[in-house]
Design an enzyme around this catalytic site. Sequence first.
Site, PDB file in Angstrom:
ATOM      1  N   HIS A  63       0.849  -1.191   0.000  1.00 53.19           N
ATOM      2  CA  HIS A  63       0.000   0.000   0.000  1.00 53.19           C
ATOM      3  C   HIS A  63       0.881   1.236   0.000  1.00 53.19           C
ATOM      4  O   HIS A  63       2.109   1.147   0.128  1.00 53.19           O
ATOM      5  CB  HIS A  63      -0.975  -0.001   1.177  1.00 53.19           C
ATOM      6  CG  HIS A  63      -0.333   0.039   2.531  1.00 53.19           C
ATOM      7  ND1 HIS A  63       0.411  -0.986   3.049  1.00 53.19           N
ATOM      8  CD2 HIS A  63      -0.347   0.999   3.504  1.00 53.19           C
ATOM      9  CE1 HIS A  63       0.832  -0.683   4.262  1.00 53.19           C
ATOM     10  NE2 HIS A  63       0.384   0.533   4.559  1.00 53.19           N
ATOM     11  N   HIS A  65       1.228   3.937   1.963  1.00 51.72           N
ATOM     12  CA  HIS A  65       1.690   4.682   3.128  1.00 51.72           C
ATOM     13  C   HIS A  65       3.209   4.785   3.099  1.00 51.72           C
ATOM     14  O   HIS A  65       3.908   3.854   2.672  1.00 51.72           O
ATOM     15  CB  HIS A  65       1.220   4.009   4.417  1.00 51.72           C
ATOM     16  CG  HIS A  65      -0.177   4.373   4.798  1.00 51.72           C
ATOM     17  ND1 HIS A  65      -0.968   3.593   5.618  1.00 51.72           N
ATOM     18  CD2 HIS A  65      -0.954   5.456   4.454  1.00 51.72           C
ATOM     19  CE1 HIS A  65      -2.154   4.171   5.779  1.00 51.72           C
ATOM     20  NE2 HIS A  65      -2.170   5.292   5.082  1.00 51.72           N
ATOM     21  N   ASP A  67       5.674   4.567   5.164  1.00 53.28           N
ATOM     22  CA  ASP A  67       6.583   3.622   5.804  1.00 53.28           C
ATOM     23  C   ASP A  67       6.738   2.332   5.011  1.00 53.28           C
ATOM     24  O   ASP A  67       7.546   1.468   5.364  1.00 53.28           O
ATOM     25  CB  ASP A  67       6.133   3.314   7.239  1.00 53.28           C
ATOM     26  CG  ASP A  67       4.733   2.752   7.336  1.00 53.28           C
ATOM     27  OD1 ASP A  67       3.852   3.217   6.598  1.00 53.28           O
ATOM     28  OD2 ASP A  67       4.509   1.839   8.166  1.00 53.28           O
ATOM     29  N   ASP A 211      -0.585  -4.003   5.758  1.00 50.08           N
ATOM     30  CA  ASP A 211      -1.264  -3.546   6.973  1.00 50.08           C
ATOM     31  C   ASP A 211      -2.749  -3.874   6.858  1.00 50.08           C
ATOM     32  O   ASP A 211      -3.378  -3.621   5.826  1.00 50.08           O
ATOM     33  CB  ASP A 211      -1.086  -2.038   7.145  1.00 50.08           C
ATOM     34  CG  ASP A 211       0.350  -1.663   7.488  1.00 50.08           C
ATOM     35  OD1 ASP A 211       1.211  -2.562   7.511  1.00 50.08           O
ATOM     36  OD2 ASP A 211       0.597  -0.471   7.729  1.00 50.08           O
ATOM     37  N   HIS A 269       5.827  -5.682  11.559  1.00 46.27           N
ATOM     38  CA  HIS A 269       5.186  -4.370  11.701  1.00 46.27           C
ATOM     39  C   HIS A 269       4.860  -4.127  13.178  1.00 46.27           C
ATOM     40  O   HIS A 269       3.737  -3.805  13.559  1.00 46.27           O
ATOM     41  CB  HIS A 269       3.918  -4.297  10.841  1.00 46.27           C
ATOM     42  CG  HIS A 269       3.499  -2.895  10.483  1.00 46.27           C
ATOM     43  ND1 HIS A 269       2.626  -2.159  11.255  1.00 46.27           N
ATOM     44  CD2 HIS A 269       3.847  -2.097   9.445  1.00 46.27           C
ATOM     45  CE1 HIS A 269       2.427  -0.977  10.705  1.00 46.27           C
ATOM     46  NE2 HIS A 269       3.163  -0.915   9.591  1.00 46.27           N
TER      47      HIS A 269
END
Length: 308
Positions: A63, A65, A67, A211, A269
């Site tokens: 994805h 994001h 990070d 995530d 994570h």
Amino acid sequence: MEVFFLGTGAGMPAKLRNVTSIALKLLEERGAIWLFDCGEATQHQILHTSIKPRRIEKIFITHLHGDHLYGLPGLLASRSFLGGESEVTVYGPKGLKEFIEISLSVSQTYLKYPLKVMEIEEGTIFEDEQFVVETRLLEHGVPSYGYRIIEKDLPGALLAEKLEEAGIKPGPIYKKIKNGEAITLENGEILDSSQFIGPAQKGRIVTILGDTRKCDAAILLSLDADLVIHEATFSKGEENLAYEYFHSTTVQAAEIAKKAGAKRLCMTHISSRYDRNSWQTLVAEAQEVFPKSMIAEDFKEVFVPLNK
């Protein structure tokens, strides 16, 4: 096949855990490395390993994001500087192509190798004679995908002892038998190659999830997997917080692995709120539900053995 963790933290870099990146080392299988996510400083992490950027064949972004993404332009540029010439394909959600093109254009970065960017949807996104990669949409604040990497079944081993017993000596004929070709011996006898090949070896399955909250898509991607890599941002008892922030707990990750009938679970994570002294507690929480649970650390390598 080995899974090598380059970054295992959540949100932003921390002293003990860099942000997310996972290398699937397929050096014996295809002489290549597949990278899953590329958070900030991923290429710095690579400097402390034996991984060669020119070996990176495919990059899968879960994805958009930061990070999981901010290290990508730098890695692509460095691969070019280091003499990488073979094509790289990058897979990820809609918007990835624009991010890469703008980053490289504004920084006036020229790549010396072909780069393909494939913006994905659910389904099979890659297949060749060795592997299939399937993806499903998970539950997160932005579109986040999980990847199921399926190794196709391997041909059975050549039964050399049985061939010797039949009076067939080693030589080029062994390769033909291994390939399943029909063989006519000098005496005119036709050899059934299948009688000298062991049973096919079941391919391995590795599931790498982005995530996500606990969801059915994660179970489907993890069915009968040899290894499931699932985020566990929060500890047991923080289910409400995990739901609010679109993440999972240790127990929820373990429940996914258990329901899917997976062989092993590796949690990653991990929030920086949990220091090194807490890590074993996180593992214990997961093992109460799924005994074959472990926790990832930066530079941890997990071997995925052949199925017997």
